[in-house]
Design a protein around this motif. Sequence first.
Motif, mmCIF file in Angstrom:
data_model
loop_
_atom_site.group_PDB
_atom_site.id
_atom_site.type_symbol
_atom_site.label_atom_id
_atom_site.label_comp_id
_atom_site.label_asym_id
_atom_site.label_seq_id
_atom_site.Cartn_x
_atom_site.Cartn_y
_atom_site.Cartn_z
ATOM 1 N N SER A 25 0.803 -1.218 0.000
ATOM 2 C CA SER A 25 0.000 0.000 0.000
ATOM 3 C C SER A 25 0.837 1.269 0.000
ATOM 4 O O SER A 25 0.361 2.316 -0.413
ATOM 5 N N ASN A 26 2.085 1.207 0.445
ATOM 6 C CA ASN A 26 2.930 2.395 0.474
ATOM 7 C C ASN A 26 3.830 2.516 -0.751
ATOM 8 O O ASN A 26 4.508 3.526 -0.905
ATOM 9 N N ALA A 27 3.858 1.518 -1.609
ATOM 10 C CA ALA A 27 4.774 1.525 -2.751
ATOM 11 C C ALA A 27 4.530 2.718 -3.658
ATOM 12 O O ALA A 27 5.480 3.363 -4.107
ATOM 13 N N ILE A 28 3.283 3.051 -3.930
ATOM 14 C CA ILE A 28 2.987 4.175 -4.808
ATOM 15 C C ILE A 28 3.347 5.485 -4.114
ATOM 16 O O ILE A 28 4.017 6.332 -4.698
ATOM 17 N N ALA A 29 2.919 5.656 -2.874
ATOM 18 C CA ALA A 29 3.224 6.887 -2.139
ATOM 19 C C ALA A 29 4.736 7.084 -2.005
ATOM 20 O O ALA A 29 5.229 8.209 -2.113
ATOM 21 N N ASP A 30 5.473 6.011 -1.778
ATOM 22 C CA ASP A 30 6.930 6.105 -1.668
ATOM 23 C C ASP A 30 7.576 6.467 -3.005
ATOM 24 O O ASP A 30 8.635 7.089 -3.045
ATOM 25 N N PHE A 31 6.942 6.068 -4.104
ATOM 26 C CA PHE A 31 7.472 6.303 -5.450
ATOM 27 C C PHE A 31 7.243 7.740 -5.926
ATOM 28 O O PHE A 31 8.023 8.274 -6.713
ATOM 29 N N ILE A 32 6.198 8.393 -5.447
ATOM 30 C CA ILE A 32 5.769 9.693 -5.982
ATOM 31 C C ILE A 32 6.852 10.766 -5.981
ATOM 32 O O ILE A 32 7.094 11.383 -7.017
ATOM 33 N N PRO A 33 7.536 11.057 -4.878
ATOM 34 C CA PRO A 33 8.512 12.159 -4.915
ATOM 35 C C PRO A 33 9.615 11.892 -5.935
ATOM 36 O O PRO A 33 10.123 10.766 -6.039
ATOM 37 N N GLY A 34 9.945 12.928 -6.696
ATOM 38 C CA GLY A 34 11.012 12.774 -7.672
ATOM 39 C C GLY A 34 10.854 13.711 -8.849
ATOM 40 O O GLY A 34 10.013 14.608 -8.858
ATOM 41 N N ILE A 35 11.675 13.472 -9.867
ATOM 42 C CA ILE A 35 11.669 14.277 -11.087
ATOM 43 C C ILE A 35 11.237 13.381 -12.235
ATOM 44 O O ILE A 35 11.779 12.296 -12.428
ATOM 45 N N TYR A 36 10.267 13.877 -13.006
ATOM 46 C CA TYR A 36 9.707 13.144 -14.139
ATOM 47 C C TYR A 36 9.852 13.995 -15.398
ATOM 48 O O TYR A 36 9.641 15.209 -15.351
ATOM 49 N N VAL A 37 10.213 13.378 -16.514
ATOM 50 C CA VAL A 37 10.412 14.121 -17.758
ATOM 51 C C VAL A 37 9.586 13.533 -18.890
ATOM 52 O O VAL A 37 9.278 12.345 -18.913
ATOM 53 N N ASN A 38 9.235 14.422 -19.828
ATOM 54 C CA ASN A 38 8.484 14.035 -21.016
ATOM 55 C C ASN A 38 8.979 14.894 -22.168
ATOM 56 O O ASN A 38 9.257 16.079 -21.985
ATOM 57 N N GLN A 39 9.098 14.281 -23.330
ATOM 58 C CA GLN A 39 9.424 15.017 -24.550
ATOM 59 C C GLN A 39 8.335 14.741 -25.562
ATOM 60 O O GLN A 39 7.879 13.603 -25.696
ATOM 61 N N ALA A 40 7.910 15.785 -26.272
ATOM 62 C CA ALA A 40 6.848 15.628 -27.257
ATOM 63 C C ALA A 40 7.153 16.483 -28.476
ATOM 64 O O ALA A 40 7.799 17.528 -28.369
ATOM 65 N N GLN A 41 6.663 16.026 -29.615
ATOM 66 C CA GLN A 41 6.864 16.773 -30.848
ATOM 67 C C GLN A 41 5.644 16.579 -31.725
ATOM 68 O O GLN A 41 5.058 15.495 -31.782
ATOM 69 N N SER A 42 5.250 17.644 -32.394
ATOM 70 C CA SER A 42 4.165 17.584 -33.367
ATOM 71 C C SER A 42 4.564 18.474 -34.544
ATOM 72 O O SER A 42 5.661 19.029 -34.570
ATOM 73 N N GLY A 43 3.668 18.640 -35.462
ATOM 74 C CA GLY A 43 3.937 19.528 -36.583
ATOM 75 C C GLY A 43 3.932 20.985 -36.189
ATOM 76 O O GLY A 43 4.323 21.849 -36.978
ATOM 77 N N TYR A 44 3.504 21.270 -34.950
ATOM 78 C CA TYR A 44 3.372 22.649 -34.499
ATOM 79 C C TYR A 44 4.406 23.073 -33.455
ATOM 80 O O TYR A 44 4.645 24.252 -33.264
ATOM 81 N N SER A 45 4.994 22.091 -32.761
ATOM 82 C CA SER A 45 5.951 22.455 -31.714
ATOM 83 C C SER A 45 6.790 21.262 -31.286
ATOM 84 O O SER A 45 6.472 20.115 -31.579
ATOM 85 N N VAL A 46 7.863 21.594 -30.556
ATOM 86 C CA VAL A 46 8.729 20.623 -29.890
ATOM 87 C C VAL A 46 8.763 21.056 -28.430
ATOM 88 O O VAL A 46 8.976 22.228 -28.134
ATOM 89 N N ALA A 47 8.525 20.101 -27.506
ATOM 90 C CA ALA A 47 8.427 20.486 -26.094
ATOM 91 C C ALA A 47 9.165 19.507 -25.194
ATOM 92 O O ALA A 47 9.200 18.304 -25.457
ATOM 93 N N ASN A 48 9.747 20.058 -24.120
ATOM 94 C CA ASN A 48 10.323 19.286 -23.024
ATOM 95 C C ASN A 48 9.570 19.696 -21.775
ATOM 96 O O ASN A 48 9.414 20.883 -21.499
ATOM 97 N N ASP A 49 9.109 18.718 -21.025
ATOM 98 C CA ASP A 49 8.273 18.970 -19.860
ATOM 99 C C ASP A 49 8.888 18.239 -18.671
ATOM 100 O O ASP A 49 9.242 17.063 -18.773
#
Length: 128
Positions: A25-49
């Motif tokens: 039951s604590n595995a998810i709560a223990d996992f939450i803190p941290g840094i998460y990254v996403n990269q996306a691209q379309s015909g209109y933009s390139v983004a890093n989140d």
Amino acid sequence: MKRIILMLAIAGMAFIGCNSNHTNSNAIADFIPGIYVNQAQSGYSVANDTLIIAKAKSTDNIYLITRKMGYRRITDGKLQALQHQVKHLSGSWDSQKQILEVMQTHTFPIFQPDKRNLLNGVSEYWKL
């Protein structure tokens, strides 16, 4: 769109609940803190989140979320100047339901410790 996201979040939580023998039951709560990254691209933009999630001091269920986005629009096939956005959000962890609700957007990111990622709507973020 909000209904689809909510249904996906509920389905994800049901899936996680069905697989509770794989995570305590604590595995998810223990996992939450941290840094998460996403990269996306379309015909209109390139983004890093980037999402930086930290537990608020002196609480068991409040998380502080900083979202940093850098993006470049594409106009006539050419990349434009880099732009930045920073948003400060907060989330409330429900230990009974094992979900985090982002208070400002009423969204429910789905954390997947076994895959080291989180799903936020249709976007997938990888934990560093």
